[in-house]
Design a protein around this motif. Structure first.
Motif, PDB file in Angstrom:
ATOM      1  N   ASN A  11       0.836  -1.188   0.000  1.00  0.00           N
ATOM      2  CA  ASN A  11       0.000   0.000   0.000  1.00  0.00           C
ATOM      3  C   ASN A  11       0.873   1.242   0.000  1.00  0.00           C
ATOM      4  O   ASN A  11       1.403   1.651   1.028  1.00  0.00           O
ATOM      5  CB  ASN A  11      -0.939  -0.003   1.208  1.00  0.00           C
ATOM      6  CG  ASN A  11      -1.971   1.079   1.097  1.00  0.00           C
ATOM      7  OD1 ASN A  11      -1.812   2.039   0.359  1.00  0.00           O
ATOM      8  ND2 ASN A  11      -3.037   0.931   1.843  1.00  0.00           N
ATOM      9  N   THR A  14      -2.761   6.520  -0.227  1.00  0.00           N
ATOM     10  CA  THR A  14      -3.142   7.335   0.924  1.00  0.00           C
ATOM     11  C   THR A  14      -3.263   6.519   2.199  1.00  0.00           C
ATOM     12  O   THR A  14      -2.794   6.939   3.262  1.00  0.00           O
ATOM     13  CB  THR A  14      -4.465   8.069   0.623  1.00  0.00           C
ATOM     14  OG1 THR A  14      -4.277   8.878  -0.534  1.00  0.00           O
ATOM     15  CG2 THR A  14      -4.876   8.947   1.789  1.00  0.00           C
ATOM     16  N   THR A  15      -3.860   5.341   2.119  1.00  0.00           N
ATOM     17  CA  THR A  15      -4.019   4.522   3.324  1.00  0.00           C
ATOM     18  C   THR A  15      -2.670   4.166   3.924  1.00  0.00           C
ATOM     19  O   THR A  15      -2.482   4.245   5.147  1.00  0.00           O
ATOM     20  CB  THR A  15      -4.806   3.236   3.005  1.00  0.00           C
ATOM     21  OG1 THR A  15      -6.015   3.582   2.360  1.00  0.00           O
ATOM     22  CG2 THR A  15      -5.102   2.448   4.260  1.00  0.00           C
TER      23      THR A  15
END
Length: 140
Positions: A11, A14-15
């Motif tokens: 990831n 943004t997360t």
């Protein structure tokens, strides 16, 4: 959301940046206020502890450790000068784990080593998207 992507993808969006920011802020604030703030003013006990592990100029190194934990922790939390703060904090935690807690069982040293590796991560990676470093770099 694709389940396979959820389980296996890195990831970098943004997360991931939110998670990175939460770790940076938490680790920095805990280091500053749970560890660093209590070392001010630098006590004779801290100076003697620094001297007992063999550091020359124990007054200077005791102050350096206290400043590293307090100021470095605040800088890390803000994401300002993240890499230098991470280097100083990682070194301070290395000394704590190897020298200060040398005679202690691993479960006592473990916290210093955990912090050390978190700070090494930030020294390598930087503050991330939601840091003051990133805001300052964007202005140039």
């Amino acid at each position: 959301m694709n389940f396979k992507k959820f389980l296996f993808a890195t990831n970098t969006g943004t997360t991931g940046q939110v998670g990175l920011t939460l770790l940076r802020v938490f680790a920095g604030l805990v280091m500053a206020f749970a560890h660093g703030l209590g070392k001010f003013p630098v006590s004779e006990q801290l100076i003697q502890g620094v001297a007992s592990v063999g550091f020359p100029m124990p007054v200077i190194f005791a102050n350096a450790a206290a400043i590293s934990e307090l100021v470095g922790g605040v800088l890390l939390a803000l994401g300002l000068f993240t890499r230098p703060a991470g280097i100083f904090l990682a070194f301070t935690m290395f000394v704590a784990g190897i020298f200060v807690h040398a005679a202690d069982p691993f479960n006592v040293k473990e916290l210093a080593f955990l912090y050390m590796f978190v700070f090494i991560f930030f020294a390598c990676y930087g503050g991330g998207r939601f840091s003051l470093d990133n805001k300052l770099a964007a202005k140039n």
